[in-house]
Design an enzyme around this catalytic site. Structure first.
Site, PDB file in Angstrom:
ATOM      1  N   LYS A 112     110.754  58.637  40.121  1.00 27.87           N
ATOM      2  CA  LYS A 112     110.406  57.582  41.087  1.00 27.87           C
ATOM      3  C   LYS A 112     111.710  57.034  41.645  1.00 27.87           C
ATOM      4  O   LYS A 112     112.408  56.267  40.972  1.00 27.87           O
ATOM      5  CB  LYS A 112     109.582  56.487  40.401  1.00 27.87           C
ATOM      6  N   LYS A 123     101.005  62.435  38.856  1.00 28.97           N
ATOM      7  CA  LYS A 123      99.892  62.617  39.800  1.00 28.97           C
ATOM      8  C   LYS A 123      99.005  63.743  39.298  1.00 28.97           C
ATOM      9  O   LYS A 123      99.516  64.820  38.945  1.00 28.97           O
ATOM     10  CB  LYS A 123     100.425  63.002  41.184  1.00 28.97           C
TER      11      LYS A 123
HETATM   12  N1  5U1 Z   1     107.865  60.514  43.706  1.00 28.42           N
HETATM   13  C1  5U1 Z   1     106.990  59.644  44.206  1.00 28.42           C
HETATM   14  N2  5U1 Z   1     107.265  58.378  44.483  1.00 28.42           N
HETATM   15  N3  5U1 Z   1     106.118  57.856  44.943  1.00 28.42           N
HETATM   16  C2  5U1 Z   1     105.862  56.587  45.373  1.00 28.42           C
HETATM   17  N4  5U1 Z   1     105.715  59.929  44.495  1.00 28.42           N
HETATM   18  C3  5U1 Z   1     105.154  58.812  44.963  1.00 28.42           C
HETATM   19  N5  5U1 Z   1     103.910  58.573  45.375  1.00 28.42           N
HETATM   20  C4  5U1 Z   1     103.610  57.335  45.804  1.00 28.42           C
HETATM   21  C5  5U1 Z   1     104.584  56.305  45.823  1.00 28.42           C
HETATM   22  C6  5U1 Z   1     104.241  54.938  46.285  1.00 28.42           C
HETATM   23  O1  5U1 Z   1     102.354  57.030  46.231  1.00 28.42           O
HETATM   24  C7  5U1 Z   1     101.318  58.016  46.264  1.00 28.42           C
HETATM   25  C8  5U1 Z   1     100.882  58.456  44.914  1.00 28.42           C
HETATM   26  C9  5U1 Z   1     100.185  57.365  46.974  1.00 28.42           C
END
Ligand code: 5U1
Length: 435
Positions: free
Chosen positions: A120, A296
């Site tokens: 992240k 995810k």
């Molecule tokens: N790597 C990653 N960061 N991030 C932030 N994936 C990811 N997915 C996000 C966010 C806010 O949101 C989706 C799962 C909707």
């Protein structure tokens, strides 16, 4: 000018644009440049010269057209074609296990679920709109429903393709990702700002946000911003897309969009935990700051069955790290003298945010500790502040040590009163004799 001349110029311009896009892809997506920076500059200059002679042949997606004209007075507001969801957070293994349990219960599966696990990044979420493969708009997340139109600024990121590579992309495609500032670029930029007497940024995240939200895109162009794609918005239902998230990321990469190379498919709770632990162990050495990892559910059909609550998907979770570490540089080592006369080395650091506070001074406790950690002036160091604990230098990043790093000697005289400094046999503490 004659028609054949124009046709010849067009052919040469096309050749150069294709070559430059290819080298951008090798450099920013594959991380495997095929030519030197100097050779790349020659290609770019040739293209600029041809376009200067043939302004009618300039197109907005030419690699020369990243930086536009005059500063804009303010950013317009744009409504995202599909809302940008946020993520639920977990701070413990128990919360992560509860997430996995809910996922399995809702999907009605007993065995381990396949997840895509991703770092992240600590940056700024953006959404890019490609129409017929061309970048037409880029926006910040804002409140998730609408954000700021930062197209002109995003266009300046060399790692962001102005047109997608040939592929079966949906004609209307929203790509979601994170703009970030790599640590090395952040440190160098802050040093330049400091030398110029300008305000420095507290951390790479603030630097990324501040750089992207510049009204003058020429300023953004000078900032070392990068980005990674991590998902899709509108266009995500296209039947030609793969049916797993991980493969979709691979598809995005094939279209020329940079995707984090640390993303991985993992299986069940054990896989999630192992990934979380591995990224935590590598966190301090990564070229960018992360504040956790994201899990995810990999199968898109399962994601659709799980849906979302309020603004967060039920199929994804951010597993955050508690203790915080940051990378910064040692500007000097000072010696402080306490009431008892104890002489304590203190590292003066380029200010950096750790665990929510700006740290610019860290005690090295005593001279033995300084020697053990081998902290030198000019070194890049990892600073940690877990919870409310006093910040500490965890270690020096030896690979980053500059040739002119300066070893620190114990002063012979007290920096406050000038008295002799002695170090009694077997003692870690040095003492100023008069104090
Ligand atoms: N790597 C990653 N960061 N991030 C932030 N994936 C990811 N997915 C996000 C966010 C806010 O949101 C989706 C799962 C909707």
């Amino acid at each position: 000018m004659s028609v054949p001349e124009r046709a010849q110029a067009q052919a040469e311009i096309d050749r150069l644009r294709v070559a430059i896009r290819h080298h951008d892809y090798c450099y920013y997506v594959l991380d495997a440049p095929e030519i030197s920076d100097a050779e790349y500059d020659i290609l770019m200059r040739e293209l600029q010269a041809l376009e200067a002679n043939w302004p009618v042949l300039i197109t907005p997606d030419s690699p020369t057209q990243r930086v536009g004209g005059a500063p804009s007075p303010a950013f317009g507001s744009v409504t995202h074609p599909e809302p940008m969801l946020s993520l639920d957070n977990a701070f413990s293994a128990a919360e992560m296990e509860a997430f996995d349990r809910r996922v399995r219960e809702r999907l009605g599966v007993d065995g381990p679920v396949t997840y895509c696990a991703e770092p992240k990044l600590d940056g700024l979420a953006v959404s890019l709109l490609y129409e017929e493969g061309r970048l037409v708009r880029g926006a910040t997340r804002g409140d998730g429903v609408s954000g700021e139109d930062v197209t002109a600024n995003l266009r300046t990121l060399p790692s962001l393709p102005l047109r997608l590579a040939v592929g079966d992309w949906p004609a209307f495609l929203e790509v979601r990702g994170e703009v970030y500032m790599p640590r090395a670029g952040f440190l160098a930029m802050n040093q330049r700002l400091q030398e110029a007497g300008e305000r420095v940024f507290a951390n790479p995240r603030n630097a990324a946000a501040g750089s992207l939200r510049q009204l003058d895109a020429r300023v953004t162009a000078r900032r070392p911003l990068r980005w990674f794609a991590y998902g899709l918005g509108a266009g995500g239902n296209d039947p030609a897309l793969p049916d797993t998230h991980f493969e979709r990321l691979g598809r995005l990469r094939g279209w020329g969009l940079p995707v984090c190379p640390l993303n991985r498919r993992v299986s069940g709770v054990a896989g999630l935990l192992a990934y979380h632990g591995e990224m935590q162990a590598r966190r301090a050495e990564l070229p960018f700051e992360i504040d956790g990892v994201v899990y995810k559910v990999d199968a898109v059909a399962s994601q659709q069955r799980l849906g979302f609550v309020s603004r967060a998907p039920r199929w994804a979770l951010a597993h955050k790290y508690a203790a915080e570490e940051a990378v910064t540089r040692v500007l000097a080592v000072a010696f402080q003298v306490g009431r008892t006369g104890a002489v304590t080395p203190v590292a003066r650091l380029a200010p950096v945010a750790v665990g929510g506070v700006i740290v610019s001074n860290v005690s090295l406790h005593n001279f033995d500790e300084l020697r053990r950690k081998d902290v030198r002036i000019g070194d890049t160091v990892i600073v940690r502040r877990a919870g409310d604990v006093i910040p500490e230098v965890v270690r020096v990043v030896i690979e980053e040590r500059p040739d002119d790093a300066v070893e620190v000697a114990l002063p012979t005289q007290c920096p406050e009163c000038g008295a002799a400094v002695v170090r009694p046999e077997g003692e870690a503490i040095a003492l100023s004799l008069i104090h």
